[in-house]
Scaffold this active site. Structure first.
Site, mmCIF file in Angstrom:
data_model
loop_
_atom_site.group_PDB
_atom_site.id
_atom_site.type_symbol
_atom_site.label_atom_id
_atom_site.label_comp_id
_atom_site.label_asym_id
_atom_site.label_seq_id
_atom_site.Cartn_x
_atom_site.Cartn_y
_atom_site.Cartn_z
ATOM 1 N N LEU A 3 44.979 60.433 75.310
ATOM 2 C CA LEU A 3 44.675 60.716 73.904
ATOM 3 C C LEU A 3 45.926 61.117 73.124
ATOM 4 C CD1 LEU A 3 41.282 62.649 74.045
ATOM 5 C CD2 LEU A 3 41.712 60.439 72.994
ATOM 6 N N GLY A 4 46.966 61.556 73.851
ATOM 7 C CA GLY A 4 48.198 61.970 73.163
ATOM 8 C C GLY A 4 48.048 63.333 72.504
ATOM 9 N N GLU B 293 34.868 66.887 67.416
ATOM 10 C CA GLU B 293 35.809 66.911 66.295
ATOM 11 C C GLU B 293 37.257 66.879 66.773
ATOM 12 O OE1 GLU B 293 35.281 66.410 63.249
ATOM 13 O OE2 GLU B 293 33.109 66.470 63.358
ATOM 14 N N TRP C 36 27.214 63.195 69.179
ATOM 15 C CA TRP C 36 27.495 64.545 68.661
ATOM 16 C C TRP C 36 26.790 64.801 67.325
ATOM 17 C CZ3 TRP C 36 31.121 60.935 70.147
ATOM 18 C CH2 TRP C 36 31.667 60.165 69.150
ATOM 19 N N ARG C 37 26.141 63.784 66.801
ATOM 20 C CA ARG C 37 25.331 63.982 65.597
ATOM 21 C C ARG C 37 23.920 64.444 65.945
ATOM 22 N NH1 ARG C 37 27.331 60.052 61.801
ATOM 23 N NH2 ARG C 37 29.493 60.654 61.457
ATOM 24 N N ASP D 41 38.621 65.437 55.428
ATOM 25 C CA ASP D 41 39.445 64.695 56.385
ATOM 26 C C ASP D 41 39.997 63.458 55.672
ATOM 27 O OD1 ASP D 41 37.310 62.950 56.177
ATOM 28 O OD2 ASP D 41 37.102 62.628 58.338
ATOM 29 N N CYS E 129 32.728 54.793 39.940
ATOM 30 C CA CYS E 129 34.008 54.911 40.648
ATOM 31 C C CYS E 129 35.152 54.558 39.697
ATOM 32 C CB CYS E 129 33.997 53.979 41.859
ATOM 33 S SG CYS E 129 35.568 53.954 42.721
ATOM 34 N N CYS F 295 33.355 47.145 47.756
ATOM 35 C CA CYS F 295 33.010 47.635 46.417
ATOM 36 C C CYS F 295 31.824 46.884 45.817
ATOM 37 C CB CYS F 295 34.211 47.525 45.479
ATOM 38 S SG CYS F 295 35.616 48.485 46.055
ATOM 39 N N GLN G 235 42.007 62.540 67.343
ATOM 40 C CA GLN G 235 43.011 61.819 68.114
ATOM 41 C C GLN G 235 42.746 60.330 68.230
ATOM 42 O OE1 GLN G 235 45.400 64.241 68.062
ATOM 43 N NE2 GLN G 235 46.014 62.699 69.539
ATOM 44 N N THR G 236 41.509 59.937 68.058
ATOM 45 C CA THR G 236 41.205 58.543 68.391
ATOM 46 C C THR G 236 39.996 58.045 67.610
ATOM 47 O OG1 THR G 236 40.814 57.042 70.240
ATOM 48 C CG2 THR G 236 39.691 59.136 70.356
ATOM 49 N N TYR H 252 39.613 72.008 58.321
ATOM 50 C CA TYR H 252 38.686 70.889 58.485
ATOM 51 C C TYR H 252 37.689 71.158 59.620
ATOM 52 C CZ TYR H 252 36.620 66.783 60.331
ATOM 53 O OH TYR H 252 35.677 65.933 60.837
HETATM 54 S S1 SF4 Z 1 33.709 54.322 46.200
HETATM 55 FE FE1 SF4 Z 1 34.831 53.011 44.795
HETATM 56 S S2 SF4 Z 1 36.504 52.209 46.025
HETATM 57 FE FE2 SF4 Z 1 35.017 53.053 47.453
HETATM 58 S S3 SF4 Z 1 33.744 51.300 48.025
HETATM 59 FE FE3 SF4 Z 1 32.747 52.320 46.304
HETATM 60 S S4 SF4 Z 1 33.502 51.259 44.507
HETATM 61 FE FE4 SF4 Z 1 34.862 50.726 46.164
#
Ligand code: SF4
Length: 348
Positions: free
Chosen positions: A78-79, A35, A22-23, A136, A206, A197, A40-41, A118
């Protein structure tokens, strides 16, 4: 910091984004289908449903022309069947009110049955490159972590605040790519339990990463009250046929089929059940024989916990009731049933 985020996400997406059918399309109908299914899944299971739907109903006109029963049957497993009913109703809306052409403005898309903020933003951006940001679960998590936001995502204030922030961050020149990038980033890199991270291109900006609060974001206030319900299904058979009931509006599983159901205020055994007025009315006082009982594991819905037992009962002749239909046992598979009944039938 804000202006750095979109280009980094898009670069990440170009290298790590998932290739999904779908991309590869700009067809709003297919994007919409994907979407709704993906709400649902997971992607893997959603993929086969997407292929089945696009094979059975290659155009929105063919979906609109289908019967609700056929659509529910294809959706089975799918519920949350109201989504399937809305999908079908929205297809008919497009045929009746938009001349069969999928609407091309955010407001018109948002006016379709079952389409919320959304989904409207996803279709508007991905099919028409309109500058609307999607929010989302993945986006909530990524934003809550990047900005170390403590406001619960399920509060009115949270929903508004996150929507505003998402619009501010949107790359308005490339909304389709940006929206897919941030959702994929949440699904692949910044996952709920194991965000990567150390290899994250946004780690240096972040805030949750520097504050050590990554796994506490996002915050939810929760407190949804769950109701317990006790379902006693009667799988009646005369050896050849069985009885089904079609669920009506105003409760779960509208439009799906199931065995005659007696709901009780608490768990009861078969002897107690067989002495209830509902049981006597259903069988019309004729003799019966219990041949098996199957107590199901608790079945969780969004606000309900179902405790269900299926009793297989042999009778001489199936009783007649206006709200029940008798079908040959081997045709059970043709009827759309809830996941609970499907599980019972799989082990029966
Ligand atoms: S956005 Fe922040 S929390 Fe998410 S993976 Fe990167 S460093 Fe980690």
């Amino acid at each position: 910091m804000q202006s750095r985020i979109a280009p980094i996400l898009i670069r990440w997406y170009e290298r790590h984004g998932r290739r999904l059918p779908w991309r590869e399309t700009r067809d709003p109908y297919r994007i919409w289908l994907s979407e709704v299914i993906l709400q649902q899944t997971r992607v893997q299971q959603g993929w086969s449903y997407y292929e089945q739907f696009t094979t059975h109903y290659p155009t929105i006109q063919s979906l609109a022309a289908a019967s609700e029963d056929e659509v529910l049957k294809l959706w089975q497993g799918l519920g949350y069947y109201s989504r399937a009913r809305n999908l079908h109703a929205a297809a008919r809306q497009v045929v009746e009110h938009f001349d069969g052409r999928f609407p091309d403005t955010y407001e018109a898309i948002r006016s379709l049955r079952g389409v919320g903020d959304y989904t409207a933003a996803a279709i508007a951006s991905m099919a028409y490159d309109l500058p609307h940001a999607v929010v989302d679960g993945n986006v909530y998590r990524v934003l809550a972590r990047l900005f170390d936001i403590e406001t619960p995502i399920d509060s009115t204030e949270g929903r508004k605040g996150f929507a505003t922030l998402a619009e501010e961050l949107l790359d308005k020149a490339h909304p389709a790519t940006y929206n897919q990038a941030i959702m994929d980033f949440g699904a692949v890199q910044c996952t709920p339990q194991h965000p990567d991270c150390t290899a994250c291109p946004l780690a240096d900006c972040c805030l949750a990463h520097s504050a050590g609060t990554v796994l506490q974001r996002p915050i939810k206030q929760g407190h949804t009250k769950v109701r317990d319900r006790y379902f006693n299904y009667l799988h009646l058979t005369d050896g050849h046929a069985t009885l089904l009931h079609r669920r009506t509006a105003g409760d779960i599983w509208q439009g799906l089929y199931e065995f005659p159901l007696i709901e009780t205020p608490s768990e009861v055994d078969f002897i107690t059940l067989s002495r209830t007025e509902a049981f006597t009315q259903l069988l019309g006082g004729q003799p019966f024989q219990l041949t098996a009982s199957q107590r199901m594991p608790q079945h969780l819905l969004s606000h309900q916990r179902l405790h269900a037992t299926f009793h297989r009962v042999q009778v001489e002749a199936l009783p007649h009731h206006s709200d029940l239909i008798a079908i040959p046992t081997e045709r059970l598979d043709d009827y759309a049933v809830s996941r609970l009944t499907d599980r019972y039938l799989a082990h029966e």
